[in-house]
Design a protein around this motif. Structure first.
Motif, PDB file in Angstrom:
ATOM      1  N   THR A  51     -47.295  48.746  11.437  1.00 23.00           N
ATOM      2  CA  THR A  51     -45.971  49.297  11.751  1.00 23.00           C
ATOM      3  C   THR A  51     -45.657  50.498  10.878  1.00 23.00           C
ATOM      4  O   THR A  51     -45.959  50.518   9.687  1.00 23.00           O
ATOM      5  N   ARG A  53     -42.164  52.918  10.164  1.00 23.94           N
ATOM      6  CA  ARG A  53     -40.706  52.990  10.377  1.00 23.94           C
ATOM      7  C   ARG A  53     -40.243  54.433  10.209  1.00 23.94           C
ATOM      8  O   ARG A  53     -40.484  55.053   9.168  1.00 23.94           O
ATOM      9  N   GLU A  82     -41.075  51.578  14.512  1.00 23.50           N
ATOM     10  CA  GLU A  82     -39.671  51.186  14.373  1.00 23.50           C
ATOM     11  C   GLU A  82     -38.856  52.452  14.155  1.00 23.50           C
ATOM     12  O   GLU A  82     -39.252  53.325  13.375  1.00 23.50           O
ATOM     13  N   ALA A  97     -37.217  53.403   5.169  1.00 21.47           N
ATOM     14  CA  ALA A  97     -38.054  53.973   6.228  1.00 21.47           C
ATOM     15  C   ALA A  97     -39.292  54.563   5.566  1.00 21.47           C
ATOM     16  O   ALA A  97     -39.307  54.824   4.360  1.00 21.47           O
TER      17      ALA A  97
END
Length: 265
Positions: A51, A53, A82, A97
């Motif tokens: 992932t 972000r 994300e 983030a």
């Protein structure tokens, strides 16, 4: 186990003891060290799967990133994305983030920033609005038009005062702090709004005011932490975003109204 009592129960809940209060600074140091260790470990990951972000302004996240992220998913199907759509800067050093797209110069230390270009600004309304209210031949005519502005912020009041004519909050017929609502009001023909040309020029029913009014541009930055940059997955996403957004901004800079109008921020 520490072997000391840290809290006592009272009618109001749990109260820290003197021993607990004495450990606060040490706990904060340990928390910061744990965050730094986690960030370093995350930065050394060489796996492309996982992932990433991303945070960007509400307008950029909703109107500019979707086709880019769609292409990214096709290119890298093992990377999950994300997205945080927010006009508040996220703290990259605390892992709010991994990557940020910002339109202001980065201020945090230990951040790596790439300037991708500038997004030109202009005053726009729909052709239907201008047919109904008349075109703006001179900047002074704006006082007779419906302007879309901000509610609690005085940013646009200062922008209009600096570039066009002095205005007050009441001079904006429609006021909202919701960026997407402001955009949709513009598209609905409710009034005149400041918009990024790269986005407004995608809508043939939007018409830009050309009355000697120059609003300049906002810088566009891609930002990430120094530690995270060594993560292959995040670096891949950052490179993909950089290339795509740079191309979009470069193409927009060549529209017929833009020569000599780009200003840096």
């Amino acid at each position: 186990m520490l072997g000391v009592i840290l809290f006592t129960r009272s009618a109001q809940g749990l109260d820290p003891t003197d021993a607990a209060l004495g450990l606060i600074d040490d706990a904060r140091v340990m928390g910061a060290a744990a965050e730094a260790l986690n960030l370093k470990a995350r930065g050394r990951s060489q796996q492309l799967s996982g992932t990433v972000r991303i945070t960007a302004s509400v307008i950029v996240a909703n109107l500019m990133l979707p086709p880019i992220l769609g292409a990214l998913r096709q290119a890298e199907p093992t990377i999950q994305i994300e997205i945080v759509a927010s006009d508040t800067n996220q703290n990259l050093l605390r892992r709010d983030a991994d990557i940020a797209i910002r339109m202001a110069d980065p201020t945090q230390n230990a951040l790596i920033a790439r300037r991708l270009g500038d997004t030109l600004l202009g005053l726009f309304a729909t052709r239907a609005y201008f047919d109904r209210k008349g075109r703006v031949a001179a900047r002074e005519n704006l006082r007779h038009h419906d302007l879309i502005g901000l509610d609690r912020s005085d940013f646009l009041i200062r922008a209009f005062a600096g570039h066009i004519i002095p205005r007050t909050r009441e001079d904006f017929a429609l006021r909202t702090d919701d960026a997407m609502l402001s955009w949709n009001l513009l598209l609905a023909g409710a009034g005149i709004a400041i918009a990024q040309r790269v986005l407004a020029n995608r809508h043939p029913d939007l018409e830009q005011i050309d009355a000697g009014i120059t609003l300049g541009a906002l810088p566009v930055w891609l930002v990430m932490s120094e530690e995270v940059r060594r993560n292959a997955r995040i670096r891949r996403v950052a490179d993909f975003l950089s290339t795509a957004l740079t191309d979009v901004l470069r193409d927009a800079a060549f529209d017929p109204l833009s020569p000599d109008e780009i200003t840096t921020g």
